[in-house]
Enzyme design. Structure first.
Site, mmCIF file in Angstrom:
data_model
loop_
_atom_site.group_PDB
_atom_site.id
_atom_site.type_symbol
_atom_site.label_atom_id
_atom_site.label_comp_id
_atom_site.label_asym_id
_atom_site.label_seq_id
_atom_site.Cartn_x
_atom_site.Cartn_y
_atom_site.Cartn_z
ATOM 1 N N GLY A 48 0.892 -1.218 0.228
ATOM 2 C CA GLY A 48 -0.118 -0.015 -0.034
ATOM 3 C C GLY A 48 0.840 1.296 -0.190
ATOM 4 N N GLU A 71 0.393 -1.033 -4.721
ATOM 5 C CA GLU A 71 -0.538 -0.170 -4.776
ATOM 6 C C GLU A 71 -1.690 -0.717 -5.537
ATOM 7 O OE1 GLU A 71 -1.168 2.489 -2.834
ATOM 8 O OE2 GLU A 71 -2.830 2.453 -4.063
ATOM 9 N N ILE A 72 -2.828 -0.673 -5.100
ATOM 10 C CA ILE A 72 -4.068 -0.919 -5.527
ATOM 11 C C ILE A 72 -4.533 0.101 -6.397
ATOM 12 C CG2 ILE A 72 -5.678 -0.533 -3.970
ATOM 13 C CD1 ILE A 72 -6.705 -3.442 -4.378
ATOM 14 N N ASN A 161 -3.295 -6.106 -5.712
ATOM 15 C CA ASN A 161 -4.111 -6.114 -4.503
ATOM 16 C C ASN A 161 -3.011 -7.211 -3.309
ATOM 17 O OD1 ASN A 161 -5.447 -6.854 -2.185
ATOM 18 N ND2 ASN A 161 -7.371 -7.370 -3.593
ATOM 19 N N LEU A 181 2.845 0.939 6.105
ATOM 20 C CA LEU A 181 2.823 2.188 6.488
ATOM 21 C C LEU A 181 1.475 3.089 6.382
ATOM 22 C CD1 LEU A 181 6.510 3.250 5.117
ATOM 23 C CD2 LEU A 181 5.783 1.607 7.184
ATOM 24 N N ASP A 184 -4.738 1.984 5.460
ATOM 25 C CA ASP A 184 -5.930 2.227 5.493
ATOM 26 C C ASP A 184 -6.930 1.979 6.747
ATOM 27 O OD1 ASP A 184 -6.238 3.805 3.050
ATOM 28 O OD2 ASP A 184 -6.656 1.903 1.883
ATOM 29 N N THR A 281 7.071 9.098 3.996
ATOM 30 C CA THR A 281 5.896 8.743 3.191
ATOM 31 C C THR A 281 5.191 9.919 3.193
ATOM 32 O OG1 THR A 281 3.962 7.778 4.655
ATOM 33 C CG2 THR A 281 6.000 6.421 4.074
ATOM 34 N N GLU A 282 4.048 10.060 2.177
ATOM 35 C CA GLU A 282 3.141 11.187 2.055
ATOM 36 C C GLU A 282 2.135 11.177 3.183
ATOM 37 O OE1 GLU A 282 4.513 9.576 -0.394
ATOM 38 O OE2 GLU A 282 5.564 10.961 -1.267
ATOM 39 N N GLU A 283 1.841 10.263 3.539
ATOM 40 C CA GLU A 283 0.911 9.969 4.542
ATOM 41 C C GLU A 283 1.520 10.465 6.002
ATOM 42 O OE1 GLU A 283 -2.189 9.431 3.873
ATOM 43 O OE2 GLU A 283 -3.045 9.952 5.715
#
Ligand code: SAM
Length: 306
Positions: A48, A71-72, A161, A181, A184, A281-283
């Protein structure tokens, strides 16, 4: 194309040439695997990966290690793919975001956290003075500098996935690091089964991770942290590291990137990994901007029982 959610029947049949052309030759026949040119396999999986900040930051620090973001979302995967392509085509003009990541991770690896602003500014000036080459890293930590001509050939992204088919891409024990990381959170009770850490999936993660390998989690959602650690702790093949053990990672051989000699240099790299996990990471950056709290955990994959 990455829009197509295809997966190979087995890892041996995966075409890695499209992802890492400097490490794999094209498959001799359609449906066959790609011959390895340098005896390397993907070792780090960023599950992810979102916009890819972790893998892109780590790639220059581990130039001989292949790393893959999974990444999905189609567009997000495309974005990461484009970014990596741009970095490969133009290794001399490094993405400023990334130069920052690399420099900061390198600084953090050798220094204490919370670098003084003056030092960071010096890094920025070096970046400018060098015309945006990878050189700034050299100014900070010569040991962590990628070799001359380094061009992001060791990082790629795959649309997949990750909750399905991981063993189609990776052999048993192939990975030395797997990252979860800021996954969700799926807050609602009835959505908990969609969470990326679950008893069934832990068995798959343990399968692809080699003994001695490391699994990383981080989140800003306390309930999710409790959920992830609550599932990992009783799982017999994972053992949680203490903060002290995390800090000492890399010093002993067989830790971190398994198979490498323990050394201060490895320790620097492992510290850079933790820094990237928390901040690159962006998050992670978003949480930082919102001054949210983060909780992380690192787990060692134990040897299979006799
Ligand atoms: N790790 C990145 C970061 O820290 O910036 C992204 C975090 S984002 C909150 C979670 C990401 O996981 C999203 O990009 C989402 O599309 C991706 N994702 C969710 N379920 C997935 C799955 N089953 N396989 C692959 N990626 C998934």
């Amino acid at each position: 194309s990455i829009h197509h959610l295809a997966y190979p029947p087995s890892p041996a049949q995966m075409d890695w040439n499209t992802h890492f052309p400097t490490f794999f030759a094209p498959p001799p026949q359609e449906g066959e695997g790609s011959p390895s040119l340098k005896g390397k396999k993907v070792e780090f999986a960023d599950v992810g990966c979102g916009f890819g900040g972790l893998s892109i930051a780590l790639a220059p620090l581990f130039p001989d290690t292949l790393m893959l973001g999974l990444e999905i979302r189609v567009q997000v995967t495309q974005y990461v793919s484009d970014k990596i392509r741009a970095l490969r085509l133009n290794p001399g003009s490094v993405d400023p975001d990334n130069a920052d990541d690399v420099a900061e991770a390198a600084v953090a690896a050798g220094e204490t956290e919370g670098e003084p602003a003056a030092k960071r500014q010096k890094v920025d000036e070096t970046v400018k003075a060098e015309g945006g080459k990878l050189a700034p890293v050299r100014g900070i930590r010569p040991e962590l500098m990628p070799p001359e001509g380094y061009a992001y050939g060791n990082v790629s992204v795959l649309r997949a996935n990750a909750m399905k088919f991981l063993p189609n891409f990776f052999e048993k024990g192939q990975l030395s690091k797997i990252f979860f990381l800021f996954p969700d959170p799926h807050f609602k009770q009835r959505k908990h089964k969609a969470r990326i850490i679950s008893p069934t999936l832990l068995a798959e993660y343990a399968y692809v991770l080699r003994p001695g390998g490391l699994l990383y989690t981080i989140t800003d959602v306390p309930d999710l942290h409790t959920w992830m650690t609550g599932h990992l702790a009783p799982f017999p093949l994972f053992q949680r590291l203490t903060e002290e053990e995390i800090d000492r990672l890399g010093l002993e051989s067989g830790e971190g990137v398994v198979g490498q000699e323990g050394s201060e240099l490895q320790q620097m790299r492992e510290r850079a990994v933790m820094e990237a996990v928390k901040r690159r990471t962006e998050e992670g950056k978003k949480v930082e901007r919102n001054q949210g709290g983060k909780q992380w955990s690192v787990w060692r994959r134990l040897p299979d029982p006799e």
